[in-house]
Write an enzyme that holds these catalytic residues in place. Structure first.
Site, PDB file in Angstrom:
ATOM      1  N   LYS A 255       0.847  -1.205   0.000  1.00  0.00           N
ATOM      2  CA  LYS A 255       0.000   0.000   0.000  1.00  0.00           C
ATOM      3  C   LYS A 255       0.879   1.251   0.000  1.00  0.00           C
ATOM      4  O   LYS A 255       1.963   1.260   0.604  1.00  0.00           O
ATOM      5  CB  LYS A 255      -0.877  -0.044   1.263  1.00  0.00           C
TER       6      LYS A 255
ATOM      7  N   GLY B  84     -11.061  -1.015   9.880  1.00  0.00           N
ATOM      8  CA  GLY B  84     -11.727  -1.603   8.714  1.00  0.00           C
ATOM      9  C   GLY B  84     -10.955  -1.576   7.402  1.00  0.00           C
ATOM     10  O   GLY B  84     -11.430  -2.124   6.405  1.00  0.00           O
ATOM     11  N   SER B  85      -9.785  -0.970   7.366  1.00  0.00           N
ATOM     12  CA  SER B  85      -9.139  -0.724   6.069  1.00  0.00           C
ATOM     13  C   SER B  85      -8.472  -1.936   5.423  1.00  0.00           C
ATOM     14  O   SER B  85      -8.111  -1.880   4.247  1.00  0.00           O
ATOM     15  CB  SER B  85      -8.124   0.410   6.179  1.00  0.00           C
TER      16      SER B  85
ATOM     17  N   SER C 275      -9.552   1.490   3.404  1.00  0.00           N
ATOM     18  CA  SER C 275      -8.734   2.308   2.540  1.00  0.00           C
ATOM     19  C   SER C 275      -7.692   1.527   1.746  1.00  0.00           C
ATOM     20  O   SER C 275      -7.083   2.094   0.849  1.00  0.00           O
ATOM     21  CB  SER C 275      -8.044   3.390   3.366  1.00  0.00           C
TER      22      SER C 275
ATOM     23  N   THR D 213      -6.778   0.921  10.383  1.00  0.00           N
ATOM     24  CA  THR D 213      -7.017   1.654  11.617  1.00  0.00           C
ATOM     25  C   THR D 213      -8.386   1.248  12.167  1.00  0.00           C
ATOM     26  O   THR D 213      -8.543   1.012  13.363  1.00  0.00           O
ATOM     27  CB  THR D 213      -6.973   3.173  11.358  1.00  0.00           C
TER      28      THR D 213
END
Ligand SMILES: *[C@@H]1O[C@H](CO)[C@@H](O)[C@H](O)[C@H]1NC(C)=O
Ligand SMILES: *[C@@H]1O[C@H](CO)[C@@H](O)[C@H](O)[C@H]1NC(C)=O
Ligand SMILES: *[C@@H]1O[C@H](CO)[C@@H](O)[C@H](O)[C@H]1NC(C)=O
Ligand SMILES: *[C@@H]1O[C@H](CO)[C@@H](O)[C@H](O)[C@H]1NC(C)=O
Ligand SMILES: *[C@@H]1O[C@H](CO)[C@@H](O)[C@H](O)[C@H]1NC(C)=O
Ligand SMILES: *[C@@H]1O[C@H](CO)[C@@H](O)[C@H](O)[C@H]1NC(C)=O
Ligand SMILES: *[C@@H]1O[C@H](CO)[C@@H](O)[C@H](O)[C@H]1NC(C)=O
Ligand SMILES: *[C@@H]1O[C@H](CO)[C@@H](O)[C@H](O)[C@H]1NC(C)=O
Ligand SMILES: *[C@@H]1O[C@H](CO)[C@@H](O)[C@H](O)[C@H]1NC(C)=O
Ligand SMILES: *[C@@H]1O[C@H](CO)[C@@H](O)[C@H](O)[C@H]1NC(C)=O
Ligand SMILES: *[C@@H]1O[C@H](CO)[C@@H](O)[C@H](O)[C@H]1NC(C)=O
Ligand SMILES: CC(=O)N[C@H]1CO[C@H](CO)[C@@H](O)[C@@H]1O
Length: 563
Positions: A118, A222-223, A199, A220
Site C-alpha cells: 500500500k 476496517g481498512s 482504505s 485503523t
C-alpha cells in the site's frame, strides 16, 4: 471442427488422456495456462506453493513472474486504477534472486515472489510514499520501513505501490473509497464502477485479480477487512504490535496495524509469517508475548474447528444501521451450520453489551483525532530525510491540500483534519486518556474480550460488514474469509459521494473470525478449516480480468532466445 472427435476436443481443452506418459501422470490440466506441457494454474488462482514449485522446477523464473504480473497490471490499470507505481528495480531484483536460487541460496518460501504494498508503507528506493497526496510527492525516507525490510529479507520482490483512499481515509467526510489525488479512483472488479471499499483499496483489487501473489494493507478501523470483504479475499488484521508500523504513514498509534490481503488463508499465513515480529523502531512490538513467532502456515489445519467454542455477537449484525446488508444474514447463518459440522460449538447471542454506549459516545473520534495530531508529525513527517513541501504538522498538510488544485479541495473537504485541529489537545493530554479509557472499556470488557471470557469462547464470528469496529478500538486481531456474493436481483445502490456502485449483484462479502490479542495462530486455523470446507472464492467471477499468463511470458522468452 467437424474433423475433431469429442474425445480429442476434450484432450485439447483439458490436457487429459495424453499419449505422452509423463503428462498423463498429471491430473487433467488447463492447456491455456500449462507451461511447456506441465500443468500450472491461472495466475488469478496461483498460490505461494504453486509459484514456489514452479520456480524450483525451473518452469519459469522470478523475472518471468515479475514480467507477467506487470503485463497483467497494465491490462487493467486504465480501468481499475489499483496500482499507482511500479518498482523500476523489480526486474533486476528478481534477476538477482533467480541467480541466488540457481546457486542454492533461498531466503524462504517467498523467495522471488512478487508482493504489492500500500502507498503508505515506505521503501528507501526509487518509489514514492505519499498516502496518495501531493504533499508527500518526492519526499524521502532514511531507510526502508520494517515491513519493506522484512519482505526483502524473506526474498519477496516488492513489485509496486497500490492506490488507497487518500490518507488512509482520514481527510474528508465527503470523498470516495479508493480515491487519491495521486492515484485517481480505484474501482472493484466484480461489478462495473464497483466501490472497492477502503482504505486498502488497490491492495484488495490487485490481490483479487492475481496481479501479485498478495498485497499488504494497513488498518485503523476496517481498512484491511472491508476491502478484503468486497474483493473476495482473505484479509488478516493482526493485533496492533504484531507487525511494525515503523515508517508507515500513521493515523493512530493505538489502532494502526499492517497485514496481508491474499486469495487464500495459507497465502496470507505465509505473508504474515514474513512480516510479524519485533522492530527496534516500533515499541508496541515489544508487547509480542512469544520469543518465536508461531508457525502460521502449520496452523492451517483442516481439523482446527474441532471442539472450538465460537460465539456470535448478534447485536453487532445491525440491519437498521445497514439495510442493504440483509442478503448477507441468511448466508452467514448457513455458515454457522458448516462450523457446527466441522466440530465447533456455536454459542449464539454472545452480545456485546457496550454496543449502544459506544455508538452514542464520541470517544473513538477523539482518540483518532488526538493520535493523528501527535503521530503524523512524530512518527512520520519528522522522520523524513527530504521533505520537499516542508510539511511538518497536520496544519501544514491541510494548508498544502487547500492550496494545491489537484488535491480536489473543496470538492473533497478536509473536515476530518479540521475537527482534529479544533480539538485543541493531542494524545498526551488527560482528555485524551479519559476518552481512550472509555473507548477500550466499552470495546474490550463490554465487547470482544468480555464475550470471550464470559462465555469461555475461543473466537467470535460475524459477517465482515459488521466486524471491524470493536477489534479496531482495542487492537485485537480479525481474519476475514470469503462467504458469498450479492444475488443477481440486488438493486444497484451508489456510494454517498455519488460516483461508485456500492451495492450491486456479484459484489462479494466475507465472514470474520475475531479473537484475543495475539491469537492469530488460532484464528488462522479456524479460518482455514472454514475456507477448505466452502471454497467460496472460486465461485465468484470478476467482470474484468487480465488475460496474460506465465505461459505467454515463458513462450515469448523462449522464442526470443532462439536464433
Ligand atoms: C482455462 O484457463 C483460461 C484462462 O484462465 C480460462 O479462460 C478457461 O476458461 C479455462 N478453461 C477451462 C476448460 O477451465
Ligand atoms: C520443456 O520440457 C522439456 C521436457 O521436459 C525440456 O526438455 C525442455 O528443456 C523444456 N523447455 C523449456 C523452455 O523449459
Ligand atoms: C495506473 O493508473 C493510474 C491512473 O491513471 C496512474 O496514475 C498510474 O500511474 C498507473 N499505474 C501504472 C503502474 O501504470
Ligand atoms: C453502476 O452501475 C450502473 C448499472 O449497472 C451502470 O450503468 C453504471 O455505469 C455503473 N457506474 C459506474 C461508475 O460505472
Ligand atoms: C515508544 O516510542 C515512541 C517513539 O515512537 C516514544 O515517543 C516513546 O517514548 C516510546 N515509549 C517507551 C515506553 O519507550
Ligand atoms: C490438527 O488439529 C487436530 C484437532 O485439533 C489435532 O488433533 C491435530 O494434531 C492437528 N494436526 C496438526 C498437524 O497439527
Ligand atoms: C442479542 O442481540 C440480538 C439482536 O439485537 C437480540 O435479538 C437478542 O435478544 C440479544 N440476546 C441477548 C441474550 O441479549
Ligand atoms: C502535545 O501537546 C503538548 C502541549 O501542547 C506539547 O507539549 C507536546 O509536545 C505535544 N506532543 C506531541 C507528541 O505532539
Ligand atoms: C495556513 O494558512 C493560513 C491562511 O492561509 C495561515 O494563516 C496559517 O499560518 C497557515 N498555517 C500554517 C501551519 O502554515
Ligand atoms: C464536499 O464538502 C465541501 C465542503 O463541506 C463542499 O464544498 C463540496 O461541495 C462537497 N462535495 C460534494 C461532492 O458534496
Ligand atoms: C473526551 O474528550 C472531550 C473533548 O472532546 C472531553 O470533553 C471529555 O471530557 C473527554 N472524556 C470523556 C470521557 O468524554
Ligand atoms: C506516482 C505515480 O504513479 N503518479 C502518477 C499518478 O497518476 C498521475 C495521473 O493521474 C500521473 O501524472 C502520476 O505520475
Amino acid at each position: 471442427m467437424a474433423s475433431l472427435s469429442l474425445a480429442s476436443l476434450l484432450v485439447l481443452m483439458l490436457g487429459c488422456l495424453s499419449l505422452i506418459p509423463w503428462v498423463a501422470a498429471q491430473s487433467c490440466y488447463n492447456q491455456s495456462t500449462a507451461i511447456n506441457g506441465t500443468a500450472f494454474p491461472a495466475l488469478i488462482d496461483a498460490t505461494t506453493e504453486d509459484l514456489t514449485k514452479g520456480l524450483e522446477a525451473g518452469l519459469f523464473t522470478s523475472v518471468d513472474l515479475v514480467t507477467a504480473y506487470i503485463q497483467r497490471i497494465m491490462e487493467v490499470n486504465a480501468t481499475l486504477h489499483m496500482v499507482t507505481q511500479l518498482n523500476p528495480d523489480a526486474l533486476s531484483i528478481a534477476a538477482e534472486l533467480d541467480k541466488q536460487r540457481a546457486n542454492g541460496v533461498v531466503y524462504g518460501p517467498l523467495h522471488g515472489i512478487p508482493i504489492l504494498i500500500k502507498n503508505n508503507i515506505a521503501t528507501a528506493d526509487k518509489m514514492d510514499n505519499t498516502a496518495g497526496s501531493y504533499a508527500l510527492a518526492g519526499a524521502k525516507v532514511p531507510r526502508d520501513s520494517t515491513m519493506a525490510a522484512k519482505l526483502r529479507k524473506a526474498g519477496a520482490v516488492i513489485l509496486g505501490k497500490t492506490n488507497l483512499s487518500q490518507w488512509a481515509n482520514y481527510r474528508s467526510f465527503n470523498s470516495s473509497n479508493g480515491w487519491s489525488a495521486i492515484g485517481g479512483q480505484t474501482q472493484g472488479a466484480y461489478y462495473p464502477g464497483q466501490d472497492p471499499s477502503g482504505s486498502s483499496s488497490g491492495s484488495g483489487v490487485s490481490s483479487s485479480l492475481g496481479l501479485a501473489l498478495a498485497a499488504l494493507g494497513t488498518e485503523t478501523d476496517g481498512s484491511i477487512l472491508s476491502p478484503s470483504d468486497v474483493n473476495n479475499l482473505v484479509g488478516i488484521k493482526p493485533t496492533v504490535g504484531l507487525t511494525s508500523r515503523d515508517l508507515v504513514i500513521p493515523i493512530s498509534e493505538h489502532q494502526d496495524t499492517v497485514g496481508p490481503m491474499a486469495r487464500t488463508v495459507k497465502d496470507a499465513a505465509y505473508v504474515l509469517a514474513a512480516i510479524a515480529g519485533k522492530s527496534p523502531y516500533d515499541n508496541y512490538t515489544d508487547a509480542i508475548p512469544f520469543d518465536t513467532i508461531p508457525d502460521y502456515v502449520a496452523a492451517c489445519n483442516f481439523s482446527a474447528l474441532q471442539g472450538k467454542r465460537i460465539g456470535v455477537p448478534r447485536n453487532l449484525i445491525d440491519l437498521t444501521a445497514d439495510p442493504p446488508a440483509a442478503p448477507i444474514v441468511p448466508v452467514f447463518n448457513a455458515a454457522l451450520d458448516i462450523l457446527r459440522k466441522a466440530g465447533a460449538i456455536i454459542v449464539d447471542n454472545t452480545n456485546f453489551t457496550g454496543y449502544e454506549a459506544l455508538n452514542e459516545g464520541d470517544y473513538s473520534n477523539v482518540v483518532l483525532e488526538a493520535d493523528f495530531i501527535s503521530d503524523l508529525p512524530k512518527e512520520y513527517l519528522s522522520q523524513l530525510s527530504y521533505n520537499p513541501n516542508q510539511v511538518h504538522s497536520v496544519a501544514d498538510v491541510r494548508n498544502f491540500t487547500h492550496a494545491f488544485p489537484l488535491e480536489d479541495w473543496p470538492e473533497r473537504d478536509t473536515l476530518v483534519w479540521d475537527g482534529a485541529l479544533a480539538l485543541g489537545f493531542n494524545n498526551t493530554s488527560p482528555e485524551f486518556w479519559s476518552n481512550y479509557t472509555m473507548n477500550t472499556y466499552l470495546a474490550g470488557p463490554l465487547g470482544v474480550t468480555g464475550a470471550l471470557k464470559n462465555y469461555s469462547l475461543d473466537a467470535l464470528v460475524v459477517p465482515t460488514e459488521f466486524s471491524p469496529n470493536f477489534p479496531a478500538l482495542i487492537g485485537s486481531p480479525v481474519i476475514t474469509v470469503p462467504l458469498g456474493a450479492y444475488p443477481p436481483e440486488t438493486e444497484v445502490l451508489m456510494n454517498g459521494f455519488g460516483t461508485l456502485n456500492a451495492t450491486a449483484p456479484n459484489i462479494p462479502f466475507g465472514i470474520s473470525f475475531m479473537g484475543a490479542h495475539f491469537s492469530e495462530e488460532l484464528l488462522v486455523g479456524l479460518a482455514y478449516a472454514f475456507e477448505q470446507r466452502t471454497l467460496v472464492r472460486n465461485s465468484i467471477t470478476p467482470y474484468i480480468q487480465p488475460v496474460t499468463e506465465l505461459v505467454d511470458v515463458v513462450n515469448a522468452r523462449s522464442k526470443l532466445a532462439r536464433p
